[in-house]
Design a protein around this motif. Structure first.
Motif, PDB file in Angstrom:
ATOM      1  N   VAL A 100      14.368   3.267  -6.646  1.00 32.95           N
ATOM      2  CA  VAL A 100      13.151   3.814  -6.044  1.00 32.95           C
ATOM      3  C   VAL A 100      11.944   3.512  -6.936  1.00 32.95           C
ATOM      4  O   VAL A 100      10.878   3.109  -6.448  1.00 32.95           O
ATOM      5  N   SER A 101      12.104   3.709  -8.242  1.00 33.77           N
ATOM      6  CA  SER A 101      11.011   3.392  -9.174  1.00 33.77           C
ATOM      7  C   SER A 101      10.672   1.908  -9.125  1.00 33.77           C
ATOM      8  O   SER A 101       9.488   1.526  -9.121  1.00 33.77           O
ATOM      9  N   VAL A 102      11.683   1.064  -9.073  1.00 27.16           N
ATOM     10  CA  VAL A 102      11.453  -0.378  -9.014  1.00 27.16           C
ATOM     11  C   VAL A 102      10.699  -0.748  -7.734  1.00 27.16           C
ATOM     12  O   VAL A 102       9.746  -1.534  -7.768  1.00 27.16           O
ATOM     13  N   ALA A 103      11.097  -0.168  -6.615  1.00 25.67           N
ATOM     14  CA  ALA A 103      10.423  -0.452  -5.354  1.00 25.67           C
ATOM     15  C   ALA A 103       8.974   0.009  -5.384  1.00 25.67           C
ATOM     16  O   ALA A 103       8.080  -0.680  -4.864  1.00 25.67           O
ATOM     17  N   THR A 104       8.720   1.162  -5.994  1.00 26.16           N
ATOM     18  CA  THR A 104       7.360   1.685  -6.085  1.00 26.16           C
ATOM     19  C   THR A 104       6.487   0.774  -6.943  1.00 26.16           C
ATOM     20  O   THR A 104       5.336   0.470  -6.600  1.00 26.16           O
ATOM     21  N   ILE A 105       7.025   0.327  -8.089  1.00 23.34           N
ATOM     22  CA  ILE A 105       6.272  -0.583  -8.955  1.00 23.34           C
ATOM     23  C   ILE A 105       5.993  -1.892  -8.231  1.00 23.34           C
ATOM     24  O   ILE A 105       4.877  -2.426  -8.258  1.00 23.34           O
ATOM     25  N   ALA A 106       7.020  -2.428  -7.560  1.00 24.24           N
ATOM     26  CA  ALA A 106       6.881  -3.716  -6.880  1.00 24.24           C
ATOM     27  C   ALA A 106       5.845  -3.649  -5.758  1.00 24.24           C
ATOM     28  O   ALA A 106       5.191  -4.651  -5.450  1.00 24.24           O
ATOM     29  N   ALA A 107       5.689  -2.470  -5.156  1.00 24.84           N
ATOM     30  CA  ALA A 107       4.733  -2.316  -4.056  1.00 24.84           C
ATOM     31  C   ALA A 107       3.302  -2.126  -4.558  1.00 24.84           C
ATOM     32  O   ALA A 107       2.358  -2.161  -3.753  1.00 24.84           O
TER      33      ALA A 107
END
Length: 241
Positions: A100-107
């Motif tokens: 979830v953190s990775v997806a948030t950063i990537a977005a």
């Protein structure tokens, strides 16, 4: 191993806990976790923790053109943003084990920055060749790890990078630690204070870091300095010519 190290006093050995923080538990409502994360991010912005840490870390790669920097346990990626603001020529790999953190950063902005790569990475098992990076950073998450995993981070971080910089909570002497814990107790029902109390009890001392490094690999050396309420650990591996 005691969080205060094998040479810890009787009292120091008791000032630790196996209880998990809300952030580490699967049975805690996401709203509570978001509240803790927001509080941590807010405090970091008010105290400028990320800028101060980036300013401390970047002299380690001052003589390297386009330094390759790996951030482990990035959370929201604030440290990588601070690094890029101070070293526009840096190339950062921003990672976290939480998808979830990775997806948030990537977005966000880092996901579209050509100087940054966002990936899901387990800091205890880094999928990268030896010496892929000039510097690895691991900020304010080390105390979450039990000793076996903590030793693995030291082993992996010094394998893939020339220098591993860990910033984590400073563990004071037992009497001072008791005072710190007592000051937190009135607020322990607040999620942020609850996690702060447990974080303090799980923080590793310099003695513990030395033991973890020796267990990970006798070739790893550690150096210590202070940065406000935290301490800085520089870990390096002696390599054969």
């Amino acid at each position: 191993m005691p969080r205060a190290g094998f040479d810890a006093s009787w009292l120091d050995r008791r000032l630790q806990t196996g209880r998990l923080e809300y952030l580490d538990r699967d049975d805690v409502n996401d709203r509570v976790k978001r509240q803790v994360m927001w509080s941590l991010d807010w405090m970091g912005r008010i105290l400028r923790d990320h800028e101060h840490l980036a300013a401390r870390a970047l002299p380690l790669v001052a003589n390297i053109i386009e330094p390759r920097i790996l951030e482990l346990g990035a959370g929201h990626g604030a440290l990588s943003r601070a690094v890029l603001a101070l070293r526009p020529d840096a190339r950062v790999t921003v990672t976290d084990v939480d998808p979830v953190s990775v997806a948030t950063i990537a977005a966000g902005d880092l996901g579209s920055d050509p100087r940054a790569v966002v990936r899901r990475v387990d800091a205890t098992d880094i999928d990268a060749p030896d010496r892929s990076y000039d510097l690895a950073l691991f900020a304010l998450s080390f105390h979450h790890l039990p000793p076996v995993q903590a030793a693995r981070v030291l082993a992996e971080g010094t394998r893939v990078a020339d220098t591993l910089l860990i910033c984590d909570l400073y563990r004071p002497s037992a009497p001072v630690h008791l005072l710190r814990l007592a000051s937190m107790l009135p607020f322990v029902l607040l999620p942020f204070a609850h996690d702060g109390l447990i974080s303090s009890l799980r923080a590793y001392s310099p003695s513990a870091f030395r033991a973890l490094a020796a267990h990970a690999d006798p070739a790893i050396t550690v150096e210590f300095s202070r940065l406000g309420r935290n301490h800085i650990v520089l870990a390096r591996r002696t390599r054969l010519p």
